[in-house]
Design a protein around this motif. Sequence first.
Motif, mmCIF file in Angstrom:
data_model
loop_
_atom_site.group_PDB
_atom_site.id
_atom_site.type_symbol
_atom_site.label_atom_id
_atom_site.label_comp_id
_atom_site.label_asym_id
_atom_site.label_seq_id
_atom_site.Cartn_x
_atom_site.Cartn_y
_atom_site.Cartn_z
ATOM 1 N N LEU A 149 15.129 -40.013 -4.667
ATOM 2 C CA LEU A 149 14.361 -38.781 -4.799
ATOM 3 C C LEU A 149 12.873 -39.022 -4.528
ATOM 4 O O LEU A 149 12.197 -38.192 -3.900
ATOM 5 C CB LEU A 149 14.549 -38.199 -6.211
ATOM 6 N N ALA A 150 12.357 -40.147 -4.989
ATOM 7 C CA ALA A 150 10.943 -40.457 -4.731
ATOM 8 C C ALA A 150 10.679 -40.598 -3.228
ATOM 9 O O ALA A 150 9.684 -40.080 -2.696
ATOM 10 C CB ALA A 150 10.551 -41.735 -5.477
ATOM 11 N N LEU A 151 11.572 -41.280 -2.533
ATOM 12 C CA LEU A 151 11.409 -41.424 -1.080
ATOM 13 C C LEU A 151 11.546 -40.077 -0.369
ATOM 14 O O LEU A 151 10.870 -39.815 0.641
ATOM 15 C CB LEU A 151 12.445 -42.412 -0.541
ATOM 16 N N SER A 152 12.412 -39.207 -0.895
ATOM 17 C CA SER A 152 12.578 -37.879 -0.275
ATOM 18 C C SER A 152 11.306 -37.053 -0.399
ATOM 19 O O SER A 152 10.876 -36.380 0.549
ATOM 20 C CB SER A 152 13.753 -37.145 -0.941
ATOM 21 N N VAL A 153 10.674 -37.115 -1.601
ATOM 22 C CA VAL A 153 9.420 -36.376 -1.790
ATOM 23 C C VAL A 153 8.345 -36.918 -0.844
ATOM 24 O O VAL A 153 7.597 -36.152 -0.215
ATOM 25 C CB VAL A 153 8.964 -36.479 -3.265
ATOM 26 N N LEU A 154 8.264 -38.224 -0.724
ATOM 27 C CA LEU A 154 7.268 -38.832 0.164
ATOM 28 C C LEU A 154 7.513 -38.427 1.622
ATOM 29 O O LEU A 154 6.574 -38.078 2.348
ATOM 30 C CB LEU A 154 7.308 -40.356 0.019
ATOM 31 N N ALA A 155 8.782 -38.465 2.063
ATOM 32 C CA ALA A 155 9.091 -38.094 3.448
ATOM 33 C C ALA A 155 8.753 -36.637 3.725
ATOM 34 O O ALA A 155 8.205 -36.287 4.777
ATOM 35 C CB ALA A 155 10.568 -38.358 3.746
ATOM 36 N N ALA A 156 9.053 -35.744 2.752
ATOM 37 C CA ALA A 156 8.740 -34.324 2.943
ATOM 38 C C ALA A 156 7.237 -34.102 3.034
ATOM 39 O O ALA A 156 6.742 -33.305 3.841
ATOM 40 C CB ALA A 156 9.341 -33.501 1.807
ATOM 41 N N LEU B 174 4.934 -36.301 4.020
ATOM 42 C CA LEU B 174 4.465 -36.828 5.312
ATOM 43 C C LEU B 174 4.825 -35.875 6.452
ATOM 44 O O LEU B 174 4.029 -35.674 7.387
ATOM 45 C CB LEU B 174 5.071 -38.211 5.562
ATOM 46 N N HIS B 175 6.015 -35.308 6.405
ATOM 47 C CA HIS B 175 6.435 -34.360 7.449
ATOM 48 C C HIS B 175 5.523 -33.129 7.457
ATOM 49 O O HIS B 175 5.085 -32.655 8.508
ATOM 50 C CB HIS B 175 7.880 -33.953 7.198
ATOM 51 N N HIS B 176 5.234 -32.603 6.243
ATOM 52 C CA HIS B 176 4.350 -31.440 6.148
ATOM 53 C C HIS B 176 2.953 -31.760 6.679
ATOM 54 O O HIS B 176 2.329 -30.962 7.390
ATOM 55 C CB HIS B 176 4.267 -30.980 4.691
ATOM 56 N N ASP B 177 2.461 -32.952 6.350
ATOM 57 C CA ASP B 177 1.131 -33.356 6.833
ATOM 58 C C ASP B 177 1.117 -33.474 8.352
ATOM 59 O O ASP B 177 0.148 -33.067 9.008
ATOM 60 C CB ASP B 177 0.741 -34.685 6.180
ATOM 61 N N ALA B 178 2.173 -34.010 8.942
ATOM 62 C CA ALA B 178 2.239 -34.146 10.405
ATOM 63 C C ALA B 178 2.248 -32.786 11.081
ATOM 64 O O ALA B 178 1.582 -32.579 12.111
ATOM 65 C CB ALA B 178 3.469 -34.964 10.797
ATOM 66 N N LEU B 179 3.015 -31.834 10.515
ATOM 67 C CA LEU B 179 3.053 -30.492 11.099
ATOM 68 C C LEU B 179 1.692 -29.819 11.007
ATOM 69 O O LEU B 179 1.247 -29.123 11.942
ATOM 70 C CB LEU B 179 4.107 -29.644 10.391
ATOM 71 N N SER B 180 0.978 -30.034 9.883
ATOM 72 C CA SER B 180 -0.350 -29.426 9.733
ATOM 73 C C SER B 180 -1.329 -29.984 10.751
ATOM 74 O O SER B 180 -2.117 -29.253 11.356
ATOM 75 C CB SER B 180 -0.864 -29.669 8.293
ATOM 76 N N ARG B 181 -1.295 -31.302 10.922
ATOM 77 C CA ARG B 181 -2.201 -31.905 11.923
ATOM 78 C C ARG B 181 -1.899 -31.397 13.327
ATOM 79 O O ARG B 181 -2.812 -31.130 14.110
ATOM 80 C CB ARG B 181 -2.079 -33.430 11.882
ATOM 81 N N ALA B 182 -0.626 -31.274 13.662
ATOM 82 C CA ALA B 182 -0.257 -30.783 14.993
ATOM 83 C C ALA B 182 -0.752 -29.353 15.207
ATOM 84 O O ALA B 182 -1.227 -28.992 16.280
ATOM 85 C CB ALA B 182 1.254 -30.853 15.182
#
Length: 894
Positions: free
Chosen positions: A27-34, A36-44
């Motif tokens: 669960l901790a890794l899932s929160v981290l991956a989500a 990071l994904h949100h941050d990547a979409l925001s930067r794009a």
Amino acid sequence: MLKQRKDGGFLGQPTWLWSLGALLVGLALSVLAAALHHDALSRADRVRLDRLAERSFDSVESQLQTCGLLVRSVQALFLSSDEVTPAEFEAIYANLRPREQFPSLQAMAFSLRTDRPAPDAAPDGREHYITTLAAPRAGNDMLFGLDIATQPANLAAARFARDADRPVMSAPFQLVQRAGMPGPSDGVTIRLPVFSSGPPPRDLNERRRREVGSLAASFRVSRLISDALPAETRERFSVEVLDVTDGARHLLFVDDEDGQEPAPEAAAAATYTHELAFGGRTWRIEAHPRAVADPSAWLPALTFGIGVLASLLLATLAWSIAGTRARALALAGDMAAQFRQSEERFRALNELLPALVMLARADDNVLVYANQACRDRFGIADDLAGVRLADLIEEPTLRARVASLAGSPDGIINESARLHGPNQASFWATLSVSSITLGELPHLLAVANDITELRVLSEELSYQASHDSLTSLYNRREFERRIDAAIAALDAGGPAWALLYMDLDQFKLINDTSGHYAGDQLLAQLATLLAGLLPEEAVVGRLGGDEFAILLENSDETRAMALAERIRLEIDGYVFGWEQRNYTISASIGVVMMKGPGLSQRTLLAHADTACYMAKERGRNRVHLFSEDDSATAQRRSEMEWAGRIRQALSDGRFLLHFQELAPLWHGERTEGVHVEMLVRLRDESGALVPPGAFIPAAERFGLMPQLDRWVVQTTLANFNRLHPSGKAIKLCAINLSGPTFEDNAFADFVLEALEAHGVSPQRICFEITETAAVSNMARAVEFMQRLRAAGCKFSLDDFGSGMASFGYLKNLPVDFIKIDGSFIRHIETDPVSYSIVRAVTDIGHQLGLQVIGEWVADERARDLLRGLSVDYAQGFAIHRPEAALCFRDPPKA
């Protein structure tokens, strides 16, 4: 192996604790991956907004520049005519069709400068601009008689445009046409001055004195900006445009009608701003990001959901592993057996691979595995016998890198390298080496592919592209690239260079007497001779034919002249033998010194050719150093010599006629005859064909063109039925006339007498006169043309656009055809301005009832473009290459 307790736990811990730990980690890794994904979409998204804002700013600026070009194109009408009538003004407006590109355009108008505010008002000593022309008339009637002095912003723009002589945009003001109408009434004008005829004004006082009026295009500024902005910009941004020229903020445009709030991510970001300077005004564009629904916003949630699912599966797996010892042992046994089978399959497959695969220990670089293809290529025994990976690499630096790869932070090498086995020839290969760990020991995995044939082919192609196939010297393209490199070195402050340009004397004699193969052998031998004479740093190339060039670095005049003289002496003493014949060879060499920055390749080669020409002119077999006076000297001497040669050629009957066909673009092939243009050529004393560019300038300079034109007319009419080799009838035959010819009072009578004497219908003759010649003496040209047109002859205005290019002259010149200057046709595919000029000339020519011809048509693409513009005829190499008239061809041998 893991130890199992009797209660089902492992390592002293309950089974459920292992399962819970796995779930929490997942669960901790899932929160981290989500996250990071949100941050990547925001930067794009931010990057997309940055690019969209920049593209929007560029679109507004491009729209204003295009508006300026529109006013400039209409200004050309006033510059080419002493007085523009309302009909002409409306015609140019209709032809341009500006509202198709600028829906915001309100009107195009011309205001006449006067000292009186209105026809019935007393002078007040101030400048006034009374609007006399406006298009379109519909909706702009109130402009006629409008004094723009009553509009301060408009008047300021007119004065600024006059003083600066460039497009000037006014401050925003209320357009009189929009008074009382719904919607915004904001407007701006873009103005250009109109000066009296004559050369361009040289200073401010002369511009103010010669101003006759002001030309303006008025726009609804909010619509102008709205049309310029991309649709995506309106969706993603709330846009404001302000005029900040005077320090104040005058709102020109705002787009926030949907009332959306800024995006949460963009709320803290700075507003995108850009200041645009055009026509003396400064606009500030501010773009505020809108809050829009992101179609990819659900993806981080999907990432988290997948992570949760994976975490549950991981917890379930941990529970299963920790709970069933027997099952785990059985599963481990099965997996071990499958692994062994997989390894065996991998080894079998690896042995069959065509790539060279090697595995070596990292500590001593000794191979522990090599597949069959590798052992065969390197000649290695199956036991490998202590072969080291680095020893297979030929290049020492790369060998050292591979040997130390295990301790390198990169951990991988990808190179093209030469490899060789023990007692084996080397070969080229792509080599990939990476550091891996097997059984807790570091190893090096290497994969190579033999690219020897590809490398050899690449080198051969590269050599052929840069070298002359006959002499193995650099070809012209590569030599010109070397000249560009030398110019770049000079621009960077490097030492001087010297350019030597060599041309063999009387080389044609060898080709004519012993054949071209003998000439080729001589050139190959001279290339070998030059290679032995030149210093190591010299660059030598064959530019074509018997022309050679040499670049000498770090050279002064003394060294360059000494080398050129040495080459000349060696060639002068060289005897070329061929089939029991011996030829003495000599060369003329021109030397050009390359000093300082700012040189160009084209100028250097022209100077070198001039210096070589001067060497030939002064007796051949000599060296000449170029100086600035050489070009003028060579031209004057050449023209003086040509004057005598032209007179002698007329006396000896060495002039001849070529013809070139014109093709109709819209009417299909005409069965009743062909349309041709006659071209004069000259054979020199040795029988070689001389192009017109070599002798026509001299004939014009020394007054020989009327005599030459009489010969062309007389010869064409006398052989009218023996011009085309196919025997086709000549429907229309075009003959070029120079300016001095039609100024001859007796020439028209000469033409009419020749037509009658040879029985040629005047309707089949078209005389071509250049635009420049016709305009230089308009009255005489019109008189001459009307005289022959009365008899039935036709006239064509040649090279239209190369001189004064005034459409106004077409109304006064009694011509039947317009031939558009080839410089516009040549660039019609790549230059939008040339395309627009051709279209404008064609449209106006057709409105005047004239047929339009496009010359210099070099390919089918240009022909198709001309057909699309409704041009009537095409002429050029893509249609027909000039060839000798039938009456000047040698009779067939029996």
